[in-house]
Structures are given as C-alpha cells and as structure tokens.
Design an enzyme around this catalytic site. Structure first.
Site, PDB file in Angstrom:
ATOM      1  N   GLU A 222      11.715  25.865  31.369  1.00  0.00           N
ATOM      2  CA  GLU A 222      13.075  25.556  31.836  1.00  0.00           C
ATOM      3  C   GLU A 222      14.040  25.224  30.691  1.00  0.00           C
ATOM      4  O   GLU A 222      14.827  24.287  30.802  1.00  0.00           O
ATOM      5  CB  GLU A 222      13.034  24.371  32.822  1.00  0.00           C
TER       6      GLU A 222
HETATM    7  C1  ACM Z   1       7.673  23.118  35.592  1.00  0.00           C
HETATM    8  O1  ACM Z   1       7.423  22.853  36.785  1.00  0.00           O
HETATM    9  N1  ACM Z   1       8.911  23.000  35.128  1.00  0.00           N
HETATM   10  C2  ACM Z   1       6.639  23.551  34.679  1.00  0.00           C
END
Ligand code: ACM
Length: 494
Positions: free
Chosen positions: A306
């Site tokens: 992310e």
């Molecule tokens: C995640 O759930 N951002 C690895």
C-alpha cells in the site's frame, strides 16, 4: 469420552486406529526420553501434570524404567524434520520425531487425543485414556504462520506468549509480528531511540488506545519463548509506506524534513520514505541491522504494501536498495506481494494478501523460482468480520465465516502459483478494531485452526464436514483454557 484417533486438528496425514487397543495414563506412568528429546519430554510432562495430578517423572530412555506403562519419546532421522509417528498400544505410548520439532507436533496430537479436561489447571478425576493405533503425520507446507499487528494496537509480551500457546496447539510454526505502522513503532532500536520514545508511548495506536513497545530485552524474551515452542518469529518493518510513526520520530525521513503530526486514525497510503535521500538508507540500515541481530529466524519482513504515496519509480529504487541490506544482515526478505513489481533476488518471498483471482507480479516471482506465502484477505485475514453482525473487525474483503476460511486451496488461488511455488500459508490479524487479548482470540478462533489445517493437512484428506465436527469438539478445550472464540453458526457446537 474416548476420542477417535483421527479426531485431531489439523487432520493428520495417516491414521490407523486399532479399535481394541487403548492406553490410560495413570499415577504409575513415567515419561522416558531418548537422547535429544529431553526438552520436549519435559514440556509434555509439564502439560500433563496440572490436570492429571500425577508425578509423570521424566527419565532417560533405555534404563530400568523402560517397562510397560511408559510414554517414550524418540528421534528417528529417517523421518522428515517436522514428521512424527505416534503409536498408542495397550502397553504404552511411543512418540517419534524426525527432529525435536516433529516430536513437539506429536505431543500436540497426543494432547488433543486426551479428554478436554487435560487443559484444566487443577487435578481432575478423569480417566486419561488414549485411543489405540498409529498416526504418521507431516506438514504439507514448511511455513504455517500467523501474523499479529502490534502496531495499530500493542500487545504485551505476556499477551503474545499466551497467543503463541494457543497457536501451537494447531502446529503453527511462524509468528509474524507487524511491528511498525503509521500509528506506532513497537520495537526499541538502540541507535534510533526516538522511534519508541515518541511513537511507542501513551496516545499511540488507533484512537490512541494501543500504547507500548518491546524493549530489545522484551523482544528477545518473546523470540526465545517462541523458539522453545518451535515457532520462528518473523519481524516486519513496514516500508516504504506505513511510516508516519517513524517520520514523527525522525523528520529527516520526510521530503521537507518537517515532522508530521502523529496519527491515530485508520487511513492508509499517505506516508512514504523518500527513495532519493541517503538519510532513508542510513535509517533502514540501522533498523534492519538491529532487528536482524535480535532475530534468530531466517526471515525479515520489509512490508512493501500500500505504498500509494510512493511513485512506481521511487518504489522500485527503494526496494532495490533495501533488499541487499536484508541479505547483508544474513536474512531472507519477505514482502507483501506489491514487492514483486521488482526483480527479486533468489530466496525472496512474496506474500500475497489481496482478493483478486490473478496477480501478475506474484506469478512472475513464482516463474522466476521465488516462493510464495498465501494470505488472501477474503480467506485468511482473521480481522475480517465473520458476519455482518460481528462487532469486531473490518469487511473490506467481505465477511469470512469459518467455512469460507476453510474451503479453499492455496495451490488453486492464483494462476501461475501452484503447489511447488508455495512456501505456505499465513493468517494475518490486523488490530485496528482490537483492544484486548480476548478480542484477538475471538477473531482467531475458530478460523486460525482452519488456516492451520489448510497449511498442514494433505489436500486429499481435507473435508469440511469432518473439520466442522472436529472444531465443535475443540470448543470445550477453549472453554477450559479460558480462550474466547466465536460460536460460528457454521460449526455444530455441542
Ligand atoms: C495489507 O493488508 N495491507 C497487507
């Protein structure tokens, strides 16, 4: 009530009951330990003494005590490292492991075959009878993991030890600790003391409700406890995103050198280390050096997920600079699957976490010989709500009740990522909505055992109807241990 020999989670690979035979542990039973098995023998005795009230002396094998009435522990190099054989006859019990780890799994199986009261902490008047026959068992995958997010909410050493003791009942062998995120930094780094001084204290965590951090000594204690249970700790330092807490402590890690405000909300994707500043790599080197030195296991997890505030070019630059640092400190890198956008070195492990039915990066990593850990959020994330009514947890990957957590296969999950590419499975538990160990247990149980069986049991021996009945049989064991669990409508609880 006498258990059936195969009434074990995860389902063993081979079970051969002998209906006429059974063995009862009584006040005259002794535990005999062949050379190399003493540690597991002592662990077994310590597990059995409180509820039975028996002495269960541990004696060296082969001496005058090698008589009927013995629970004997042996090593046999012809078995695989994590493989074991458990033989229960009218005259005694023999546990044989390829290594002490295999023997430890034999002990977990033995424990499940005893009446549920074996989990009591005071003597019970119960006949401690084991069903007769032979189990020969080994894991499908080398890596069977659980992840705990101690960044969004901190959990103490005692809480994590307690969680570990409930995990190992299902033959989990890796504990991944998500140690850092936007809302907190949870591991003391001696060369960077502001990390925990500013981002580990009061007011940190989601809603400011999860403060705390591990000193280096705390972490060493936790790692040693895990190792004593054949669990390898996998520390995660999440980078280049999820770093607000680090930037609060070390403002040179931002573009303009100005510290951001601490964050206690649950947004993601806004913070990033700066790929073209040398201060970034000096910081990462300090952190990885210390974490590697404190961690006996082979892996360092570098996050990589992310990173929406990092451009694709910066992300590549950053990951390509950081991967060699992991190697420099003698560890193999694990990263969330976004990391596979980069050409990975041999030995790097890609952890798939999203819900899509294909992922080009993960497939490319597998095609290049890289190993993959499967943690698809719509099956393996323990923080998803069980149903729309579950008070705890999130639902961005949908609701995940027990059947959904169980009825999938990691070798079918992504095109190009088959059995041979898989290192194993892991069940992550993110803590945005969690506030206590009871919350952790409620989300983990009974789904964690589902993922444990996906990771351990041969594919052909997995069966949902069998699993849900074995889970129902486990309920009293959690009740007696005081472990919270969700009484899912998928399971025919007694
Ligand atoms: C995640 O759930 N951002 C690895």
């Amino acid at each position: 009530m006498l258990k059936e020999l195969g009434e074990v989670i995860p389902a063993p690979a081979n079970v051969q009951p002998v209906a006429a035979a059974h063995f009862t542990i009584d006040a005259g039973t002794a535990i005999s330990a062949a050379p190399g098995t003493e540690r597991v023998a002592t662990y077994l005795a310590e597990l059995l003494r409180p509820a039975t009230g028996f002495d269960l002396p541990v004696t060296p094998a082969g001496g005058p005590d090698a008589l009927p009435g013995i629970v004997g522990l042996w090593l046999d190099e012809s078995l695989g490292a994590e493989e074991y054989r458990l033989e229960i006859s009218g005259t005694g019990v023999t546990l044989t492991g390829g290594t002490p780890a295999g023997l430890f799994y034999a002990v977990q199986t033995l424990r499940q075959l005893l009446p549920a009261d074996i989990f009591a902490t005071t003597p019970q008047s119960v006949r401690w009878t084991l069903p007769g026959g032979t189990i020969v068992d080994r894991p499908r995958f080398a890596y069977r993991g659980a992840m705990l997010d101690v960044a969004r909410h901190f959990f103490t050493v005692a809480e994590v030890k307690s969680y570990l003791d409930t995990l190992v009942q299902f033959k989990i062998n890796h504990l991944h600790l998500h140690l850092t995120d936007d809302q907190g930094w949870r591991l003391e780094i001696q060369s960077r003391p502001a990390l925990t001084a500013l981002s580990g204290g009061p007011g940190t965590g989601v809603d400011g409700a999860g403060p705390g951090f591990y000193t280096a000594a705390d972490y060493a204690e936790l790692v040693a406890y895990a190792e004593s249970r054949f669990v390898s700790v996998v520390p995660e330092i999440d980078m280049p995103g999820h770093v607000n807490a680090a930037q609060v402590a070390y403002p040179e890690l931002t573009v303009d050198g100005v510290a951001p405000a601490p964050r206690t909300d649950t947004k993601v994707g806004y913070s990033s280390l700066v790929a073209d500043k040398e201060e970034t790599y000096a910081f990462v080197d300090d952190v990885l050096r210390e974490v590697a030195a404190l961690t006996p296991g082979p892996y360092l997890h570098i996050g990589g997920d992310e990173a929406q505030a990092t451009s694709a070019a910066e992300y590549r630059t950053f990951i390509e600079r950081v991967l060699p640092l992991v190697a420099k400190y003698g560890k193999s890198p694990i990263g969330w699957h976004e990391m596979a956008a980069v050409d990975l070195p041999p030995g790097a492990i890609t952890q798939y976490w999203r819900t899509e039915s294909a992922d080009a990066g993960t497939a490319r990593a597998a095609a290049n010989g890289g190993k993959v850990l499967m943690s698809p959020a719509d099956r393996a994330y323990l923080d998803m709500k069980y149903t729309a009514k579950t008070p705890l947890g999130l639902d961005w990957a949908g609701v995940v009740d027990v059947e959904r957590a169980y009825s999938w296969d990691p070798a079918d999950r992504l095109p190009g990522v088959g059995e041979d590419a898989l290192l194993g499975v892991e069940a992550p538990l993110w803590s945005e909505t969690l506030r206590s160990l009871t919350d952790v247990q409620t989300m983990a149980f009974p789904r964690l055992p589902a993922i444990a069986e996906v990771g351990w049991s041969p594919r052909q021996s997995r069966d949902w109807d069998s699993f849900r009945c074995r889970l129902a049989g486990y309920g009293p064991r959690w009740d007696i241990q005081g472990v919270a669990y969700h009484r899912s409508a998928d399971v025919p609880w007694h």
